[in-house]
Design a protein around this motif. Sequence first.
Motif, short mmCIF file in Angstrom:
data_model
loop_
_atom_site.label_atom_id
_atom_site.label_comp_id
_atom_site.label_asym_id
_atom_site.label_seq_id
_atom_site.Cartn_x
_atom_site.Cartn_y
_atom_site.Cartn_z
N UNK A 1 3.52 -11.79 17.51
CA UNK A 1 3.44 -11.26 16.15
C UNK A 1 4.61 -10.34 15.88
N UNK A 2 5.14 -10.41 14.66
CA UNK A 2 6.21 -9.50 14.24
C UNK A 2 5.84 -8.95 12.87
N UNK A 3 5.86 -7.63 12.74
CA UNK A 3 5.67 -7.05 11.41
C UNK A 3 6.71 -5.97 11.17
N UNK A 4 7.10 -5.86 9.91
CA UNK A 4 8.09 -4.88 9.53
C UNK A 4 7.70 -4.26 8.20
N UNK A 5 8.06 -2.99 8.01
CA UNK A 5 7.73 -2.25 6.79
C UNK A 5 9.01 -1.97 6.01
N UNK A 6 8.94 -2.17 4.71
CA UNK A 6 10.08 -1.87 3.85
C UNK A 6 9.62 -1.01 2.68
N UNK A 7 10.50 -0.17 2.14
CA UNK A 7 10.12 0.65 0.98
C UNK A 7 9.94 -0.23 -0.26
N UNK B 1 0.85 -1.19 0.00
CA UNK B 1 0.00 0.00 0.00
C UNK B 1 0.89 1.24 0.00
N UNK B 2 0.50 2.24 -0.78
CA UNK B 2 1.30 3.46 -0.84
C UNK B 2 2.67 3.19 -1.42
N UNK B 3 3.70 3.42 -0.61
CA UNK B 3 5.07 3.14 -1.05
C UNK B 3 5.75 2.16 -0.11
N UNK B 4 4.93 1.34 0.58
CA UNK B 4 5.48 0.39 1.54
C UNK B 4 4.92 -1.01 1.35
N UNK B 5 5.73 -1.99 1.75
CA UNK B 5 5.29 -3.38 1.81
C UNK B 5 5.41 -3.81 3.27
N UNK B 6 4.29 -4.18 3.86
CA UNK B 6 4.26 -4.63 5.25
C UNK B 6 4.25 -6.15 5.28
N UNK B 7 5.16 -6.74 6.06
CA UNK B 7 5.29 -8.19 6.13
C UNK B 7 5.06 -8.62 7.58
N UNK B 8 4.08 -9.52 7.78
CA UNK B 8 3.67 -9.90 9.13
C UNK B 8 3.74 -11.40 9.33
#
Length: 371
Positions: free
Chosen positions: A52-58, A38-45
């Motif tokens: 739970x662990x989630x991280x955002x990358x460009x 979404x937008x300019x990010x990819x969220x991985x959960x």
Amino acid sequence: MIVSCEKYVLQSACSISARATASKSPIQALEGLLLEANGSNLKITGYDLKEGIYTNIPADVKQAGSVVLGARFLGEMLRRLPDGVITITTDEKENVNVRCGKSEFNFMGITPDDYPEIPEVDGLNNISLPQSILRSMITQTLFAVSGNDIRPVYTGTLFEIEENMLTLVSVDGYRLAKRTEKLESAQMENCQFVVPGSALSDIERICSDDEGDVRITVGAKHISFSIGDTVVISRRLEGEFLNYRKSIPDNFKYEIKIERADFMSTIDRVALIINEKNSSPVRMTFNDGNIDCLCITPIGKAEDICPCEGNGEGLEIGFNDRYMMDALKAAGKDELLVCINSASSPCIIKAADGTENFTYMILPVRLRAGD
């Protein structure tokens, strides 16, 4: 969904979030990673219903969307793909296409509708401390977390905030590890909570030595650790934790000063004849200026002497070699005090320079004839 990003960035993010995926679960989605573009990010959960662990990358997101991909398969695929930009494309039927250079994979994904919602921690209480400090505190206490589920609360580490001091305590019934640090930034009343050791192990690996801070937010049932672009959310362990203040002795008959490296080498040599089939305590005799170490098993007999400062007047105590070595390895000082009273009372290990930021307590092993 159509999203593109650098392979090494995606691979690193997936390996972090995959720590929280279930190895086996009746819910197939829990064995996978949820990817949301979404937008300019990819969220991985990753989420196994406990952590739970989630991280955002460009990322370059040409079309927003989401899909669940098997964590193990995705990790192996990323490892084998060449370096470069990876493009992931999915359709409404969860068909997945992954391209990188001349390599291409086509397979079925898992619908994100089956993925449980990760809990949000909206607690008002929070503290911040440097990543390097939190990692050090975890490293110096995690080894004493219990691996026995009979008392679930002891499979975690106690976090105690009191008057701008953070204290971590782990205990397994045979030993105790305590580490204290002053907080520079805290918006939290005095409180305590227990974090599962499995979550702390993941947090320890995610934290780095850079100057970034970890933000800890405490909710009614969950705790979150925000580390850069990564967030770890864990359930709190319920139950009555040991009153560690009453358990740690204040006064000692003998305080023996040792060089950590010398003591570790001595124990390591003597413990060579100990294994799973032939276990035995290390018999330590605290004399004037030296500690005599002796171990006898069906394999044979091993003896060594470690120099020290102080006189234990010949007091003989038996210790589990692994418990003693774990404490010595975790201690952050080269010179330590071994504080003892009798052959049946707890042994305390602390810094010889008077700093009070770490304390280790080890219960002795009752010696029998022939040990």
